[in-house]
Design a protein around this motif. Structure first.
Motif, short mmCIF file in Angstrom:
data_model
loop_
_atom_site.label_atom_id
_atom_site.label_comp_id
_atom_site.label_asym_id
_atom_site.label_seq_id
_atom_site.Cartn_x
_atom_site.Cartn_y
_atom_site.Cartn_z
N GLY A 1 -20.36 -21.85 -0.92
CA GLY A 1 -19.90 -20.08 -2.00
C GLY A 1 -18.99 -18.61 -1.92
O GLY A 1 -18.67 -18.81 -3.02
N ASP A 2 -19.19 -18.81 -1.05
CA ASP A 2 -17.83 -17.84 -1.04
C ASP A 2 -16.64 -18.23 -1.13
O ASP A 2 -15.66 -18.93 -0.52
N GLY A 3 -15.65 -16.95 -1.76
CA GLY A 3 -14.35 -17.14 -2.16
C GLY A 3 -13.14 -17.18 -1.08
O GLY A 3 -13.46 -16.13 -0.38
N VAL A 4 -12.39 -17.88 -0.64
CA VAL A 4 -11.90 -18.09 0.76
C VAL A 4 -10.63 -18.51 -0.23
O VAL A 4 -9.90 -19.65 -1.14
N LYS A 5 -8.95 -18.35 0.80
CA LYS A 5 -7.59 -18.48 0.70
C LYS A 5 -7.38 -19.35 1.53
O LYS A 5 -7.54 -19.08 3.00
N VAL A 6 -7.42 -20.70 1.70
CA VAL A 6 -6.21 -21.59 2.63
C VAL A 6 -4.41 -20.89 3.08
O VAL A 6 -3.94 -20.92 1.96
N LEU A 7 -4.53 -20.24 4.21
CA LEU A 7 -3.42 -19.65 3.99
C LEU A 7 -1.37 -20.91 4.21
O LEU A 7 -0.89 -20.76 3.71
N GLY B 1 -10.15 -21.35 -2.93
CA GLY B 1 -10.90 -22.48 -3.26
C GLY B 1 -12.58 -21.53 -2.79
O GLY B 1 -12.59 -20.01 -3.15
N THR B 2 -13.24 -22.42 -2.36
CA THR B 2 -14.93 -22.09 -2.43
C THR B 2 -15.10 -23.15 -1.09
O THR B 2 -15.03 -24.50 -0.68
N VAL B 3 -16.05 -21.88 0.09
CA VAL B 3 -16.89 -22.98 1.03
C VAL B 3 -17.38 -24.02 0.42
O VAL B 3 -19.12 -23.61 -0.15
N TYR C 1 -12.53 -11.78 -2.23
CA TYR C 1 -13.33 -11.15 -2.93
C TYR C 1 -13.67 -10.88 -3.86
O TYR C 1 -13.89 -9.97 -5.33
N ASP C 2 -12.94 -11.79 -4.63
CA ASP C 2 -13.71 -11.95 -6.44
C ASP C 2 -13.40 -13.55 -7.10
O ASP C 2 -13.79 -13.95 -5.91
N ASP C 3 -13.88 -13.91 -7.86
CA ASP C 3 -13.96 -14.97 -8.61
C ASP C 3 -12.72 -15.87 -8.64
O ASP C 3 -12.96 -16.51 -9.12
#
Length: 796
Positions: A643-649, A655-657, A687-689
């Motif tokens: 559910g952690d928010g990440v950016k696929v570089l 997206g979310t994990v 670090y945001d939604d």
């Protein structure tokens, strides 16, 4: 504890109310015998039981012990081997049923609840369920035993029913064939035998035994000979039935005999619980609280209300005694509350030492006294030919002979009923004697001499009942540390007594009395002034706190406006730079095209690169603050959660994990409707939604002629928002802000992910979309778009 004090302080009226709350007779008897204890441990234990019962009633509701019967006599009969009757066995069954209900009530459904002082009472109960069930199976009521109680009883009763049917058949046949000889066409009973009412003149026509006749002799009740044998058989079966019932009762008695100790324990335990829960019900009725007991003879009552006064009219009082002074002298006008204050202190002490809660604020303190003495009210005795003064003095002599440092003494109008000078001197002497013995004492008086005694004697304190001269009404407030002022002159003047009479009366006052009254007047004026200033200060304090809160909110709003202005200015500057850079690139390309054959293209290209680098440096410096907020950091696989928010570089998508990384660092990331396997090194933690969306890609597709709003907003606005997991109150503000940004960014349509669930979130989203003027239309998603879990919104 002396009975006179219990009666004077109306303790037994409290007990009468307590008895009403007990359910069983044995519990009522315990309430009736309740008297104050002088054992500190016993008092605290009793109070704790009452408090725990109040807590249980608040959590689980009340419990009734009405089924508890006094079975002690029946247990004695069982002990010597006797059989019990139906009523006695039913009383034991009722006790066991009450034990079963109490046992269930005592269980904790929540295992985290800690045990209390009542836990042991409920634990030792033995419902004896098998024996009780057998009793209920065999005995239906006080008059009836079940047919299935035993095979023998079942057989006898079946035979009785068969014979009864035969008797009724034959009796009906005889009745129909001899109807003209009968007084009435009915079948009657005489001495347990079936008979017919035959007219006296036709007795020879009906053969049988005469059992009775009417009072006039005109009717004879004859048992026909044809059913004599059947009646005899029925009577024999009735005797056999009684024997079978006696055998059943004997068997049930034998089943109960081994449990004499358990039954007696159940009786005493349920009686005790009924008594404890009666105290809890009384506490609830009074809205009372548990007093804190000490052994220092210190009393501190907070907002105490006398329990026998009308709760809608009684004025709470605050009294303390025993900490800095052991003698309190209360002065004030008649009907001002002095006597009520005395009785409240005495009655609270008696109630607390009896394990009862007191109607006062939480944290009120009481102390253990060996004796409470009270001289209150009119003690005149006509039988003993004693005057009021003599009766009071007789009672006071008894108190002085018995009181010690462990006693609480209460005196109402001490020294009244005789010459004021002698009465005041006598009162001072009595109070000095008790004060020297360290006896906790509270006395009311009208004598000014006692006010002076309290002012000049260490360990003695004045108090007064406040009186409003303007309204001629007492306020019933107790003011400790302030001597009461005589209001005779002020009241008389208010009621219309001429001034010249009042002035003449003042001339008869001694100088010291007048000076003392003036001092009290000055003290009272100062007290009233201080009280008004205290109220005013409290009002100012509240106003300052409100102003401080408003100022803080204003500063927060200014900070938000400042940040927004800075952000807008930075975006505008970036827009200008981009437009300038695009214009410069376009111009240089045109120049290159025209000068391709002139040989100056290399110099122009170098100049173009130098200009672009300079613009990029300025753009970077303006965006430095925003870039520093999200510096790229390596992600620790151990700290990554679903559910952690990440950016696929590599894809420039948020997206979310969706799964945790494997040994190679590969994991699945959900980006909108796209789910892809990526390596952890290609991720940046957000670090945001933010929801997954393209960012820079859309910006690159926008032409140089796009508006500034689109250039800035579309750079970061996603084409979808995910509201799953939010409540409607949380989701709608987020959705409203997102739609505003998307519309300003000129996005043609967006995707709102709300999920299916109960449909509440979907309905709330649709209801909000209907109110937005810039929304052209909206619809649920189709297959491939998310079906009914998403809503597609198009803008005008």
């Amino acid at each position: 504890m002396n009975q006179k004090a219990l009666k004077t302080l109306e303790y037994y009226k409290i007990i009468e109310q307590l008895i009403e709350y007990a359910s069983c007779e044995s519990g009522k008897e315990l309430c009736r015998k309740l008297v104050p204890s002088t054992d500190y441990e016993e008092i605290t234990t009793s109070l704790r039981e009452t408090t725990d019962a109040v807590t249980r009633v608040r959590q689980k509701g009340g419990i009734s012990f009405g089924g508890v019967k006094d079975i002690r006599a029946s247990l004695k009969r069982l002990e010597v081997g006797s059989s019990l009757g139906i009523i006695e066995i039913l009383s034991i069954s009722s006790l066991l049923t009450a034990s079963t209900k109490a046992k269930a009530y005592g269980r904790h459904e929540d295992q985290e609840i800690s045990e209390d002082s009542l836990e042991e009472f409920f634990r030792i109960l033995e419902p004896l369920t098998p024996v009780n069930n057998e009793i209920k199976r065999c005995i239906i009521s006080e008059e009836e035993v079940s047919d299935d109680a035993s095979p023998g009883l079942h057989h006898v009763r079946r035979s009785m029913r068969s014979i009864n049917d035969k008797i009724h058949t034959q009796m009906n046949s005889i009745l129909n064939s001899n109807r003209s000889y009968l007084q009435d066409a009915v079948i009657t009973m005489r001495d347990g035998r079936y008979c017919l009412p035959v007219k006296a003149e036709h007795k020879s026509q009906v053969t049988g035994m005469v059992h009775d006749q009417s009072s006039t002799g005109s009717t004879l009740f004859i048992e026909p000979m044809a059913i004599v044998k059947l009646n005899n058989d029925l009577r024999a079966l009735e005797i056999q039935e009684q024997k079978e019932i006696e055998m059943i009762l004997a068997d049930l008695s034998n089943q109960l005999a081994p449990y004499l100790e358990e039954l007696e324990t159940n009786f005493h335990t349920l009686t005790r619980l009924d008594f404890i829960f009666a105290k809890a019900a009384l506490a609830k009725h009074y809205n009372a609280s548990e007093p804190i007991f000490n052994t220092k003879h210190e009393i501190h009552i907070k907002d105490g209300r006398h329990p026998l006064l009308d709760p809608k009219k009684v004025v709470p009082i605050n009294i303390h005694l025993g900490k800095t002074f052991d003698l309190l002298i209360v002065t004030g006008p008649n009907t001002g509350g002095k006597t009520v204050s005395l009785k409240t202190v005495g009655l609270f002490t008696l109630m607390g030492q009896s394990g009862l809660h007191i109607p006062a604020f939480d944290g009120s303190e009481l102390s253990v006294f060996d004796e409470v003495f009270a001289d209150i009210g009119d003690e005149q005795s006509i039988e003993q030919s004693l005057s009021t003064f003599s009766s009071h003095m007789t009672n006071i002599v008894q108190i002085l002979n018995q009181a010690d440092s462990n006693s609480l003494c209460l005196f109402d109008e001490l020294g009244a009923g005789t010459d004021p000078t002698e009465g005041a001197a006598l009162a001072i002497s009595i109070l000095s004697f008790l004060h020297n013995m360290k006896c906790r004492t509270m006395a009311t008086t009208h004598y000014s001499e006692l006010k002076v005694f309290a002012l000049t004697t260490p360990g003695v304190e004045n108090a007064c009942c406040e009186f409003n001269v303007e309204t001629l009404q007492p306020t019933y407030r107790i003011l400790i540390g302030v001597p009461g002022k005589s209001n005779a002159f002020a009241i008389s003047k208010k009621l219309g007594l001429p001034d010249y009479i009042i002035d003449e009366a003042k001339n008869h006052l001694e100088a010291k009395d007048e000076t003392f009254e003036d001092l009290l007047t000055h003290l009272e004026e100062n007290r009233v002034t201080i009280e008004k200033e205290r109220i005013q200060i409290a009002s100012y304090k509240l106003e300052v706190e409100q102003l401080k809160a408003r100022l803080t909110q204003k500063e927060e709003r200014l900070d938000e406006r400042r940040d927004k202005m800075i952000k807008d200015a930075r975006e505008e500057a970036q827009r200008i730079l981009r437009d300038a850079k695009d214009t410069a690139d376009s111009t240089i390309r045109q120049i290159n095209k025209l000068a391709s054959e002139s040989g100056v293209s290399k110099e122009l290209e170098a100049e173009r690169s130098r200009l672009r680098n300079k613009l990029q440096d300025v753009d970077s410096s303006l965006s430095l603050k925003r870039e520093q907020k999200n510096p790229k950091k390596g992600i620790d696989p151990k700290k990554l959660k679903l559910g952690d928010g990440v950016k696929v570089l590599s894809m420039n998508l948020n997206g979310t994990v969706n799964s945790l990384p494997n040994a190679k660092g590969d994991l699945y990331v959900q980006m909108g409707i796209l789910r892809s396997l990526v390596n952890i090194s290609d991720l940046e933690l957000l670090y945001d939604d933010s929801v997954s969306a393209p960012s820079e890609n859309r910006a690159k597709k926008a032409g140089s002629g796009s508006s500034s709003t689109r250039m800035s907003k579309s750079f970061s606005i996603s084409p979808e928002i995910n509201l799953i997991g939010m409540t409607t109150d949380e989701a709608i503000p987020q959705l409203d802000k997102y739609l505003d940004d998307a519309y300003l960014a000129h996005l043609p349509q967006v995707r709102v992910v709300h999920g299916r669930g109960t449909g509440a979130l979907k309905n709330a989203v649709h209801k909000h979309l209907k109110r937005l003027k810039y929304v052209k239309e909206f619809r649920l998603g189709v297959f491939g778009e998310g079906d009914s879990g998403v809503t597609i919104v198009s803008f005008k």
